[in-house]
Write a protein that holds these residues in place. Structure first.
Motif, PDB file in Angstrom:
ATOM      1  N   ARG A 591       0.792  -1.076  -0.039  1.00 53.16           N
ATOM      2  CA  ARG A 591      -0.431  -0.515  -0.396  1.00 53.16           C
ATOM      3  C   ARG A 591       1.062   1.045   0.166  1.00 53.16           C
ATOM      4  N   LEU A 592       0.492   2.134  -0.310  1.00 52.37           N
ATOM      5  CA  LEU A 592       0.428   3.601  -0.519  1.00 52.37           C
ATOM      6  C   LEU A 592      -0.072   4.062   0.856  1.00 52.37           C
ATOM      7  N   ILE A 593       0.937   5.367   1.362  1.00 49.54           N
ATOM      8  CA  ILE A 593       0.139   5.756   2.896  1.00 49.54           C
ATOM      9  C   ILE A 593       0.221   7.015   2.292  1.00 49.54           C
ATOM     10  N   ARG A 594      -0.663   7.669   2.800  1.00 48.82           N
ATOM     11  CA  ARG A 594      -0.489   9.952   3.294  1.00 48.82           C
ATOM     12  C   ARG A 594      -0.272  10.095   4.416  1.00 48.82           C
ATOM     13  N   ASN A 610      -5.835  -2.432  -5.308  1.00 46.03           N
ATOM     14  CA  ASN A 610      -6.953  -2.312  -5.830  1.00 46.03           C
ATOM     15  C   ASN A 610      -6.714  -0.794  -7.114  1.00 46.03           C
ATOM     16  N   MET A 611      -4.735  -0.796  -7.223  1.00 49.25           N
ATOM     17  CA  MET A 611      -3.782   0.272  -8.739  1.00 49.25           C
ATOM     18  C   MET A 611      -4.153  -0.303  -9.719  1.00 49.25           C
ATOM     19  N   LYS A 612      -4.587  -0.157 -11.131  1.00 47.64           N
ATOM     20  CA  LYS A 612      -5.250  -0.532 -12.508  1.00 47.64           C
ATOM     21  C   LYS A 612      -3.733   0.427 -12.786  1.00 47.64           C
ATOM     22  N   GLN A 613      -3.242   0.755 -12.897  1.00 48.83           N
ATOM     23  CA  GLN A 613      -2.163   2.085 -13.690  1.00 48.83           C
ATOM     24  C   GLN A 613      -0.783   2.704 -13.127  1.00 48.83           C
ATOM     25  N   TRP A 614      -0.116   3.022 -13.274  1.00 46.88           N
ATOM     26  CA  TRP A 614       1.202   3.889 -13.142  1.00 46.88           C
ATOM     27  C   TRP A 614       1.823   4.321 -13.577  1.00 46.88           C
ATOM     28  N   ALA A 624       1.611   9.799 -11.287  1.00 49.61           N
ATOM     29  CA  ALA A 624      -0.067   9.632 -11.594  1.00 49.61           C
ATOM     30  C   ALA A 624       0.012   7.909 -11.643  1.00 49.61           C
ATOM     31  N   ILE A 625      -1.076   7.853 -10.422  1.00 50.10           N
ATOM     32  CA  ILE A 625      -1.695   6.325 -10.094  1.00 50.10           C
ATOM     33  C   ILE A 625      -3.496   6.278 -10.128  1.00 50.10           C
ATOM     34  N   GLU A 626      -3.449   5.384 -10.775  1.00 51.75           N
ATOM     35  CA  GLU A 626      -4.803   5.082 -11.451  1.00 51.75           C
ATOM     36  C   GLU A 626      -4.696   4.097 -10.219  1.00 51.75           C
ATOM     37  N   GLY A 650       6.556  -0.445  -8.437  1.00 53.43           N
ATOM     38  CA  GLY A 650       7.206  -1.792  -9.396  1.00 53.43           C
ATOM     39  C   GLY A 650       8.246  -2.632  -9.029  1.00 53.43           C
ATOM     40  N   GLY A 651       8.869  -2.447  -7.963  1.00 59.15           N
ATOM     41  CA  GLY A 651       9.621  -3.966  -7.338  1.00 59.15           C
ATOM     42  C   GLY A 651       8.712  -4.590  -6.820  1.00 59.15           C
TER      43      GLY A 651
END
Length: 679
Positions: A591-594, A610-614, A624-626, A650-651
């Motif tokens: 995950r990413l956390i703000r 839940n990530m479609k593309q970045w 940019a991440i969708e 990506g890693g």
């Protein structure tokens, strides 16, 4: 036909620099070349003109102005873009490099400066006998983290070089293929699973004799605790912005060392970059386990990760137990094939392993027709608003990935007061075993940020069951998942270590124990407690871990580290698109956390699942991440190059594709496809 004069007009002078150590031989060699001469032909002409009999096979051309290697020897100079003003240096591809390992030991070895860093790290790990090299990378220590040390050492000399372990004669260091013996899939134990000491065949990994055996033990066994003075001289982050400095210097895995301004004999840090330790096995991973343990230990001591006083004492007790076991091993002869010891380690490993989302598809439902559920009376704690009561008991029901609560058990057949969907939420433990406090803090994503909910359990068993269910639900899994029971046991095991009882003899006579407690805790706690108080409290905590073996103490330390709320988070200072202030972005394995930079509170969480593309806009250096449900974010990175965050995402996705069923051959092409970017 072309006349000789016309042909000569197409030739031009190219000044080449040769990096050699021969005295009395010119280093700058002029050659007449043509644009259709290929790079291999240029090498041949140069070597013929130098007339020095030596092995030139490791040499290649480095183009200084463009900072690139000319490795495609069949390409012509025209195709490479080489013209008369090009500064080409004919130099070795393998050069000496100093690497500071997680255990703070420095090794000196020969590394490829022309291979991509990903490949170079893989070769380094073969030399050091560390499996799963994809979890590690090379880090340049940023200037901000050196300021304190430089200030203190202004009038002192650099540390003596006797601490440097020289491995320059190993097979990979010489530019030769690595000996596959210790890195093969033969599954022959190469380390004692109890003591962690290397088996005799391991010695051949380095060279011959006692020096090689000593080299192995330095990497596989933890060293003596450092002094409080040494700790005080090291960089300790105080804020999230300080922690972000620690992650600013990761090298680009898709470029070579030379391309990133690394020079011969420079010092870099070799660290575990990705906190997904796959397939740990003490029979084959003595060096790897020790280096993970050391990275965790230093992160605790230098307060790179926050922990409570209770947790700090557990970490201190486990360190003390490791060194006590180490001393007893050196003075007593132990049976290295003791089955009970091995079983304990194997049991610890089963709790330790991290299952990645998407990484293991073999989860078996216990009963497909009956999804398990939890139902209990729990206390709900809400932030106080006006004069409303903050704590109230409700009947809670946990089903699938949601929690519903009702006024009481009888009303559970009707509509709930509220239903909380935990998928994608943050789960933070709020526990103090001594005070009998067993709380679970849930940060649930909503449209405008995070909704805070606190649950309070009555006892350890209830807490372990509900906490494990919350952790799995946050990842989109239910209690039917095969990892639920191991998660419950892992939590109970950690609570058991916290639930120590005072040993009157040890506590009343701390002066009889040869211990320097300041070596096992961070400086903050040495200032808070007197030495005798610290000794007594560490010995108190030590009662629950005193029977552990060397390897189990390390594995439990790693397990406790993984249980901390901040484990696995790498921080970066970013500016989100449309925002007027800086925030901190935490990057984890799933995950990413703000995070609010001022308060340290999480604002929003986005799951990789839940990530479609970045992608990256390289012109303005914006990531940019969708995500699903038309959620999209964009930010620029202020504390590091945006390529580092791009590679992190990506890693982690690359690592989630690993499986025990596959062999250990890495899909390097897939890694670069996911992490390389297209600048």
């Amino acid at each position: 036909m072309v006349s000789s004069t016309e042909y000569g007009s197409h030739t031009w002078d190219l000044l080449l620099t040769v990096d050699h150590q021969h005295e009395g031989v010119e280093k700058e060699i002029p050659l007449q070349v043509t644009g259709d001469l290929h790079v291999g032909g240029l090498m041949l002409k140069l070597v013929e003109k130098i007339k020095i009999a030596q092995d030139w096979s490791d040499y290649a051309f480095w183009w200084e102005q463009k900072k690139c290697w000319l490795l495609k020897t069949h390409w012509t100079l025209d195709k490479c873009g080489v013209q008369a003003d090009a500064k080409l240096i004919f130099t070795t591809q393998h050069k000496m490099l100093r690497l500071r390992l997680p255990n703070m030991k420095t090794v000196r070895l020969k590394v490829s400066f022309s291979s991509m860093v990903f490949k170079a790290v893989s070769d380094i790990c073969k030399m050091l006998n560390i499996r799963r090299p994809e979890e590690l990378s090379l880090l340049k220590q940023s200037e901000g983290t050196l300021k304190k040390k430089k200030k203190k050492d202004k009038n002192s000399k650099e540390p003596a070089t006797e601490d440097i372990l020289n491995l320059c004669n190993s097979p990979v260091s010489s530019g030769l293929p690595a000996n596959p013996g210790l890195y093969s899939k033969t599954m022959t134990p190469i380390y004692d699973p109890v003591s962690g000491s290397p088996a005799s065949s391991t010695v051949t990994w380095f060279s011959d004799g006692s020096t090689a055996e000593q080299s192995c033990s330095i990497l596989a066994l933890s060293q003596s605790p450092c002094s409080p003075e040494m700790l005080a001289e090291m960089y300790q982050p105080r804020t999230l912005a300080d922690k972000a400095k620690l992650n600013a210097g990761w090298l680009d895995s898709s470029r070579s060392l030379m391309e990133q301004d690394v020079q011969e004999e420079d010092q870099l840090l070799l660290r575990f970059k990705y906190y997904t330790f796959f397939d740990l096995n003490p029979k084959y991973d003595a060096v790897r386990i020790n280096q993970i343990y050391e990275q965790a230990r230093w992160a605790i001591l230098l307060e790179e990760i926050d922990c409570t006083e209770e947790e700090m004492l557990i970490f201190a007790a486990l360190q003390a137990q490791y060194h006590v076991s180490k001393l007893s091993l050196s003075s007593e002869t132990q049976d290295s094939t003791c089955e009970s010891e091995v079983d304990e380690v194997e049991a610890a490993l089963s709790n330790l392993e991290v299952t990645l989302e998407g990484g293991n598809k073999s989860n078996i439902l216990e009963d497909i027709t009956d999804i398990p559920k939890l139902a209990d009376n729990l206390k709900l704690v809400r932030p106080k608003k006006l004069a409303l009561k903050a704590i109230k008991t409700y009947w809670f029901v946990f089903r699938d990935t949601s929690i519903s609560y009702f006024k009481n058990k009888e009303s559970a057949q009707g509509e709930p007061i509220e239903k909380l969907n935990l998928k994608g939420c943050e789960v933070v433990p709020d526990v103090n075993v001594a005070a009998k406090k067993f709380g679970i803090k849930l940060l649930i994503p909503v449209a405008d940020g995070m909704n805070e909910v606190y649950l309070r359990c009555d006892n350890e068993d209830q807490y372990a069951r509900w906490m494990a269910a919350c952790v799995l639900a946050s990842k989109g899994r239910t209690m039917a998942d095969s990892s639920y029971q191991p998660e419950v046991q892992k939590i109970l095991s950690f609570l058991q270590m916290k639930n120590w009882t005072m040993c009157s003899q040890a506590a009343s006579e701390p002066e009889n124990v040869d211990m320097k407690p300041e070596c096992f805790v961070s400086p903050r706690y040495t200032k808070k407690f007197k030495s005798k108080q610290l000794t007594a409290r560490i010995l108190e905590a030590h009662q629950n871990v005193s029977q552990m073996s060397l390897v189990e103490a390390k594995l439990r330390f790693i397990q406790a580290w993984q249980s901390l709320p901040e484990f696995g988070l790498s921080y970066y200072v970013v500016r989100f698109k449309g925002s007027k202030k800086d925030d901190v972005l935490g990057v984890s394995y799933n995950r990413l956390i703000r995070i609010d930079m001022a308060t340290g509170d999480p604002i929003t969480t986005w799951r990789f699942s839940n990530m479609k593309q970045w992608n990256v806009n390289w012109e303005i250096r914006q990531v940019a991440i969708e995500f699903d449900q038309n959620v999209s974010i964009a930010f620029t990175c202020l504390s590091a190059d945006c390529k580092i965050i791009h590679e992190y995402i990506g890693g982690y996705i690359f690592l989630s594709t690993r499986s025990k069923d596959h062999n250990e051959t890495l899909d390097e092409e897939l890694f670069h496809k996911l992490t390389g970017g297209q600048e």
